[in-house]
Motif scaffolding. Structure first.
Motif, mmCIF file in Angstrom:
data_model
loop_
_atom_site.group_PDB
_atom_site.id
_atom_site.type_symbol
_atom_site.label_atom_id
_atom_site.label_comp_id
_atom_site.label_asym_id
_atom_site.label_seq_id
_atom_site.Cartn_x
_atom_site.Cartn_y
_atom_site.Cartn_z
ATOM 1 N N PRO A 1 -8.093 -0.176 7.491
ATOM 2 C CA PRO A 1 -6.841 -0.570 6.876
ATOM 3 C C PRO A 1 -6.511 -1.947 7.454
ATOM 4 N N ALA B 1 -3.951 3.562 2.991
ATOM 5 C CA ALA B 1 -4.345 3.212 1.452
ATOM 6 C C ALA B 1 -4.783 1.804 1.267
ATOM 7 N N ASN B 2 -5.254 1.669 0.170
ATOM 8 C CA ASN B 2 -5.801 0.364 -0.534
ATOM 9 C C ASN B 2 -4.535 -0.157 -1.363
ATOM 10 N N SER B 3 -4.347 -1.262 -1.414
ATOM 11 C CA SER B 3 -3.580 -2.096 -2.088
ATOM 12 C C SER B 3 -4.223 -2.764 -3.380
ATOM 13 N N TRP C 1 -6.590 -5.753 -2.851
ATOM 14 C CA TRP C 1 -7.602 -5.110 -2.066
ATOM 15 C C TRP C 1 -8.521 -4.729 -3.140
ATOM 16 N N VAL D 1 -8.103 -4.189 4.925
ATOM 17 C CA VAL D 1 -7.292 -4.364 3.264
ATOM 18 C C VAL D 1 -5.865 -4.880 3.583
ATOM 19 N N ARG E 1 0.824 -1.214 0.086
ATOM 20 C CA ARG E 1 0.020 0.021 -0.128
ATOM 21 C C ARG E 1 0.793 1.254 0.085
ATOM 22 N N VAL F 1 -1.805 2.810 -8.312
ATOM 23 C CA VAL F 1 -0.852 2.336 -7.411
ATOM 24 C C VAL F 1 0.169 1.390 -8.120
#
Length: 167
Positions: free
Chosen positions: A90, A38-40, A43, A93, A33, A161
């Motif tokens: 989080p 934050a999102n990966s 996820w 995630v 992340r 990302v």
């Protein structure tokens, strides 16, 4: 172009972005992340696919690919089988740690079911009310456009990302 062809094209584009975001990355890269909250990529792709699976199964009146075809067992995530990722923390995630072939395999299975469904739709099907919990009630057309919009946003985030990881 018919409505069915338009919807098929939209879902094909989601699949293309998903494969572009995931392809060639390792499990640890997919789980990385850019910030702690934050999102990966893992996820984001899992979530967008779960939403598509859940919502299309709902309007089609079928079981979800996630549970019906054993994907929930293969992913072995610490969530209820009905979880789609909505409202995840989080820590939730961070719990989505999978390999690329599992992510794209699930996405491709959902995509195939989605395309089978939308390719058979006619314009007369689209005004059907599928959710009366909203005011105004949600039509099939609105629900499918909502899924496309949500999925493309998350797929674009996953691609972003990926760019950060490769940057």
């Amino acid at each position: 172009m018919t409505s069915a062809e338009l919807l098929t094209d939209a879902f094909d584009r989601i699949r293309q972005v998903v494969h572009g975001a995931v392809g060639g990355l390792s499990g640890p890269q997919l789980a990385r992340r850019p910030a702690e909250d934050a999102n990966s990529i893992a996820w984001l792709v899992w979530h967008l696919t779960r939403i598509q699976d859940d919502h299309v199964a709902g309007v089609a009146g079928t079981g979800q690919v996630w549970t019906r075809d054993g994907w929930a067992d293969r992913f072995a995530l610490p969530f209820d089988a009905s979880d789609t990722g909505y409202g995840h923390t989080p820590d939730d995630v961070a719990a989505v740690r999978v390999e690329a072939d599992l992510l794209t395999g699930y996405h491709d299975a959902v995509h195939a079911r989605t395309v089978r469904y939308v390719s058979a739709l006619t314009d007369a099907d689209l005004p059907r009310i599928v959710d009366r919990a909203w005011d105004p009630p949600v039509t099939l057309a609105v629900r499918l456009v909502s899924v496309v919009s949500d999925d493309l946003q998350h797929a674009g985030q996953a691609a972003y990302v990926r760019g950060l990881l490769r940057g």
